[in-house]
Design a protein around this motif. Sequence first.
Motif, PDB file in Angstrom:
ATOM      1  N   GLY A   1       0.795  -1.227   0.000  1.00  0.00           N
ATOM      2  CA  GLY A   1       0.000   0.000   0.000  1.00  0.00           C
ATOM      3  C   GLY A   1       0.827   1.276   0.000  1.00  0.00           C
ATOM      4  O   GLY A   1       0.346   2.326   0.411  1.00  0.00           O
ATOM      5  N   ALA A   2       2.060   1.199  -0.447  1.00  0.00           N
ATOM      6  CA  ALA A   2       2.918   2.384  -0.486  1.00  0.00           C
ATOM      7  C   ALA A   2       2.310   3.457  -1.375  1.00  0.00           C
ATOM      8  O   ALA A   2       1.779   3.162  -2.437  1.00  0.00           O
ATOM      9  CB  ALA A   2       4.301   2.007  -0.993  1.00  0.00           C
ATOM     10  N   LYS A   3       2.391   4.691  -0.919  1.00  0.00           N
ATOM     11  CA  LYS A   3       1.880   5.824  -1.695  1.00  0.00           C
ATOM     12  C   LYS A   3       3.003   6.560  -2.395  1.00  0.00           C
ATOM     13  O   LYS A   3       2.785   7.222  -3.393  1.00  0.00           O
ATOM     14  CB  LYS A   3       1.132   6.797  -0.788  1.00  0.00           C
ATOM     15  CG  LYS A   3      -0.030   6.167  -0.045  1.00  0.00           C
ATOM     16  CD  LYS A   3      -1.143   5.815  -0.985  1.00  0.00           C
ATOM     17  CE  LYS A   3      -2.317   5.240  -0.206  1.00  0.00           C
ATOM     18  NZ  LYS A   3      -3.118   4.349  -0.959  1.00  0.00           N
ATOM     19  N   GLU A   4       4.220   6.496  -1.834  1.00  0.00           N
ATOM     20  CA  GLU A   4       5.373   7.179  -2.408  1.00  0.00           C
ATOM     21  C   GLU A   4       6.589   6.290  -2.276  1.00  0.00           C
ATOM     22  O   GLU A   4       6.682   5.472  -1.361  1.00  0.00           O
ATOM     23  CB  GLU A   4       5.670   8.486  -1.664  1.00  0.00           C
ATOM     24  CG  GLU A   4       4.643   9.557  -1.858  1.00  0.00           C
ATOM     25  CD  GLU A   4       5.044  10.843  -1.166  1.00  0.00           C
ATOM     26  OE1 GLU A   4       5.915  10.804  -0.270  1.00  0.00           O
ATOM     27  OE2 GLU A   4       4.493  11.889  -1.523  1.00  0.00           O
ATOM     28  N   TYR A   5       7.539   6.469  -3.173  1.00  0.00           N
ATOM     29  CA  TYR A   5       8.798   5.752  -3.096  1.00  0.00           C
ATOM     30  C   TYR A   5       9.884   6.653  -3.638  1.00  0.00           C
ATOM     31  O   TYR A   5       9.700   7.284  -4.671  1.00  0.00           O
ATOM     32  CB  TYR A   5       8.752   4.453  -3.909  1.00  0.00           C
ATOM     33  CG  TYR A   5      10.110   3.801  -4.036  1.00  0.00           C
ATOM     34  CD1 TYR A   5      10.644   3.089  -2.981  1.00  0.00           C
ATOM     35  CD2 TYR A   5      10.857   3.937  -5.196  1.00  0.00           C
ATOM     36  CE1 TYR A   5      11.893   2.509  -3.071  1.00  0.00           C
ATOM     37  CE2 TYR A   5      12.107   3.351  -5.307  1.00  0.00           C
ATOM     38  CZ  TYR A   5      12.623   2.647  -4.239  1.00  0.00           C
ATOM     39  OH  TYR A   5      13.862   2.076  -4.338  1.00  0.00           O
TER      40      TYR A   5
ATOM     41  N   SER B   1      10.258  10.870  -0.360  1.00  0.00           N
ATOM     42  CA  SER B   1       9.426  10.250   0.662  1.00  0.00           C
ATOM     43  C   SER B   1      10.264   9.871   1.870  1.00  0.00           C
ATOM     44  O   SER B   1       9.803   9.937   2.998  1.00  0.00           O
ATOM     45  CB  SER B   1       8.677   9.035   0.120  1.00  0.00           C
ATOM     46  OG  SER B   1       9.577   8.060  -0.348  1.00  0.00           O
TER      47      SER B   1
END
Length: 60
Positions: free
Chosen positions: A44-48, A52
């Motif tokens: 469920g990562a939103k940013e990488y 971030s």
Amino acid sequence: MVSKEQEKIFFPANDRPKTGVGWEITTTSGEAEIALAQHLANTGAKEYGCDSFRKTENRV
């Protein structure tokens, strides 16, 4: 100002992105990139990326 390190990895665009679509993808992903994408999607990562990380490294 761009640092020497940033200058090494910076590739200027040769054209403009298509409105609503972006740039055409002209490369393929390797096994590691696909595994990373699957892991990020599954967790469920939103940013990488560096931005971030910087946002979370100063949290207490």
